[in-house]
Write an enzyme that holds these catalytic residues in place. Structure first.
Site, mmCIF file in Angstrom:
data_model
loop_
_atom_site.group_PDB
_atom_site.id
_atom_site.type_symbol
_atom_site.label_atom_id
_atom_site.label_comp_id
_atom_site.label_asym_id
_atom_site.label_seq_id
_atom_site.Cartn_x
_atom_site.Cartn_y
_atom_site.Cartn_z
ATOM 1 N N SER A 159 0.857 -1.188 0.000
ATOM 2 C CA SER A 159 0.000 0.000 0.000
ATOM 3 C C SER A 159 0.895 1.241 0.000
ATOM 4 O O SER A 159 2.116 1.137 0.023
ATOM 5 C CB SER A 159 -0.889 -0.002 1.240
ATOM 6 N N LYS A 160 0.249 2.377 0.007
ATOM 7 C CA LYS A 160 0.974 3.654 -0.046
ATOM 8 C C LYS A 160 2.040 3.769 1.043
ATOM 9 O O LYS A 160 3.048 4.435 0.850
ATOM 10 C CB LYS A 160 -0.010 4.806 0.131
ATOM 11 N N ARG A 161 1.791 3.137 2.172
ATOM 12 C CA ARG A 161 2.752 3.198 3.272
ATOM 13 C C ARG A 161 4.125 2.691 2.829
ATOM 14 O O ARG A 161 5.143 3.069 3.382
ATOM 15 C CB ARG A 161 2.288 2.323 4.441
ATOM 16 N N HIS A 162 4.139 1.783 1.862
ATOM 17 C CA HIS A 162 5.403 1.201 1.433
ATOM 18 C C HIS A 162 6.105 2.033 0.359
ATOM 19 O O HIS A 162 7.179 1.672 -0.093
ATOM 20 C CB HIS A 162 5.173 -0.211 0.872
ATOM 21 N N GLY A 163 5.495 3.119 -0.068
ATOM 22 C CA GLY A 163 6.101 3.911 -1.145
ATOM 23 C C GLY A 163 5.149 3.960 -2.323
ATOM 24 O O GLY A 163 3.941 3.842 -2.157
#
Ligand code: GLU
Length: 492
Positions: A261-265
């Site tokens: 998800s966005k948390r990972h980049g």
């Protein structure tokens, strides 16, 4: 087969022979819902479907599943189309928009009703909620219990939904291309809503109608849809059709093992373009997430079309690994033709404000950076020094290399360069070497101050190449500027 080609990737695709002895024409599709960007997970699914179609000389369809009017946006449709184009995943049919097919869906719902495969359900929200609570209290799986199946009288003032009458007996068997055999008992499936109370069709209905009517033979999609598949197969059977083959692709995880998800980049495909990746690097990266061919890492699209088979996709989830993507990107930057790189680099040159007509031949400059740049963003940034004046020198490099002791050799070098008859790497190299010898210095003791003087910093392509590409005027001007700086610093 529609003609397509990819510059710089070796063989023309026309040289790849599709497997022609397939009993039917393979047709696959990518069917994104336009509610955000094109996610890399979606792009991988699209790639798998595309490759499967190409390998079998089949057709690939793009269908935009935009029936959720509240969440679908034209921006997202554009982002998907842009992403597909950037990746080079061309489609033979479509894009089809489900919102343009409402009339057809209504006809199918009507005919399912007439044949007794679907029925009106008048249950209110409260009633359904109560049913759920009772089931939970009895430790049963919450499901619609079919109480409107046999209702013959409409309820006054209630607009009903339409439910599919799921078979009660037997089971559905999915011979999944990736996961193998999956069997689901019909007793575990409840009666799905296929039309909302305003008459609009739901996802499970539209996807079924389209997969049948658009002639899909193989549906490759994310395994988040595995629960829908037996229900969809039942609806297809009720419509009198044989379902296609299914392959459910496992999801992509982040480096912490959680769903990417966005948390990972970056998760949107176009963000990778923004970050300076080549589409072929991303495609090569994505195909290897969950698929392999021995220990080979680098695949051209032509090879993939020959080698890829969806049945070889791993059934467990795979984790995203950015450093491998960077490695692949570097590989493709190194091995591409400068012309191909320019095609993708232009966008980044524009972003950093480089006008390629304001300096040396841009293809030559690209060549000078192919061995060093990890991304196109890095390449464009580094190329600035050839097209724009730099505002400031790198302070450390100045301290280390622009000291009064280099005044004499740099002045001598300026003279030599000004008088060089031939502006070539060899002549420039000889000039630097000659000055170093005359001043009893190692070549680096002259070359590095020269580099700082003409580039503003301590890193650049080989010094003779850098000087040649900058051109005589820029080099002499920048040397003058550096000499003045040293004189000024010397006095401080
Ligand atoms: N539109 C669905 C989604 O974006 C995909 C449907 C399908 O592939 O069957 O999740």
């Amino acid at each position: 087969m529609r003609h397509f080609s990819r510059e710089g990737l070796g063989l023309p695709l026309s040289a790849v022979k599709p497997l022609v002895n397939h009993p039917m024409t393979v047709k696959t599709r990518f069917a994104p819902s336009p509610t955000g960007y094109l996610h890399v997970g979606g792009a991988r699914t699209a790639l798998f479907s595309w490759l499967y179609a190409r390998r079998h000389g089949g057709r690939f369809v793009l269908r935009i599943e935009d029936t959720d009017l509240e969440r679908s946006t034209p921006e997202s449709v554009n982002a998907i189309l842009e992403g597909m184009t950037w990746l080079g995943l061309d489609y033979d049919e479509g894009p089809f928009y489900q919102t343009q097919r409402f009339d057809r869906y209504k006809e199918v719902i009507q005919s399912l009703m007439e044949q007794g495969h679907a029925y009106h359900c008048y249950c209110s929200k409260e009633e359904l909620e109560q049913m759920r609570e009772e089931q939970m209290a009895n430790k049963q799986k919450p499901r619609y219990d079919g109480r409107c199946r046999h209702r013959s009288e409409p309820r006054e003032g209630v607009s009903p939904v339409v439910r599919f009458r799921n078979p009660e007996e037997g089971s559905v068997v999915i011979e999944d291309l990736i996961r193998g055999r999956v069997e689901i008992k019909n007793s575990e499936l409840d009666d799905l809503i296929i039309a909302r109370s305003d008459g609009t069709p739901t996802y499970n209905l539209t996807v079924v109608v389209d997969d049948i009517e658009m002639g899909m033979t193989h549906v490759v999609r994310g395994d988040d849809h595995l629960n829908n598949t037996p229900r969809q197969m039942n609806i297809m059977q009720a419509m009198g059709h044989t379902p296609p083959r299914y392959g459910h692709v496992p999801m992509i995880l982040g480096d912490d093992g959680k769903r990417l998800s966005k948390r990972h980049g970056a998760v949107g495909v176009m963000q990778y373009r923004e970050d300076g990746y080549l589409p072929e690097a991303l495609l090569n990266y994505l195909v290897r997430l969950g698929w392999s061919h021995g220990d080979q890492e680098i695949f051209s699209l032509e090879e993939l079309i020959e080698l890829f088979d969806v049945v070889d996709v791993n059934s467990s989830a795979s984790a995203f690994n950015t450093s491998k993507l960077v490695w692949l990107n570097q590989h493709y930057i190194k091995s591409a033709t400068p012309e191909h790189l320019l095609h993708h680099l232009s966008y980044h040159l524009g972003k950093v404000g480089i006008d390629p007509t304001e300096g040396p031949d841009v293809l030559e400059v690209i060549k000078a950076y192919q061995e060093r740049a990890k991304t196109l963003v890095e390449m464009a940034e580094s190329m600035r020094l050839f097209y724009m004046e730099f505002d400031a020198y790198d302070a450390d490099s100045v301290k280390k290399h622009l000291r009064p002791v280099v005044l004499a050799p740099l002045r001598a070098l300026r003279e030599r360069l000004a008088g060089l008859e031939e502006w070539s790497d060899a002549a420039i190299h000889a000039a630097i070497e000659g000055v170093a010898e005359a001043h009893e210095q190692k070549m680096g003791k002259v070359a590095q101050p020269l580099r700082v003087a003409v580039t503003g910093a301590g890193v650049s392509p080989p010094i003779d190449v850098t000087v040649r590409l900058l051109g005589r005027d820029k080099v002499l001007n920048r040397l003058d500027r550096a000499l003045a700086l040293i004189e000024q610093r010397g006095e401080e």
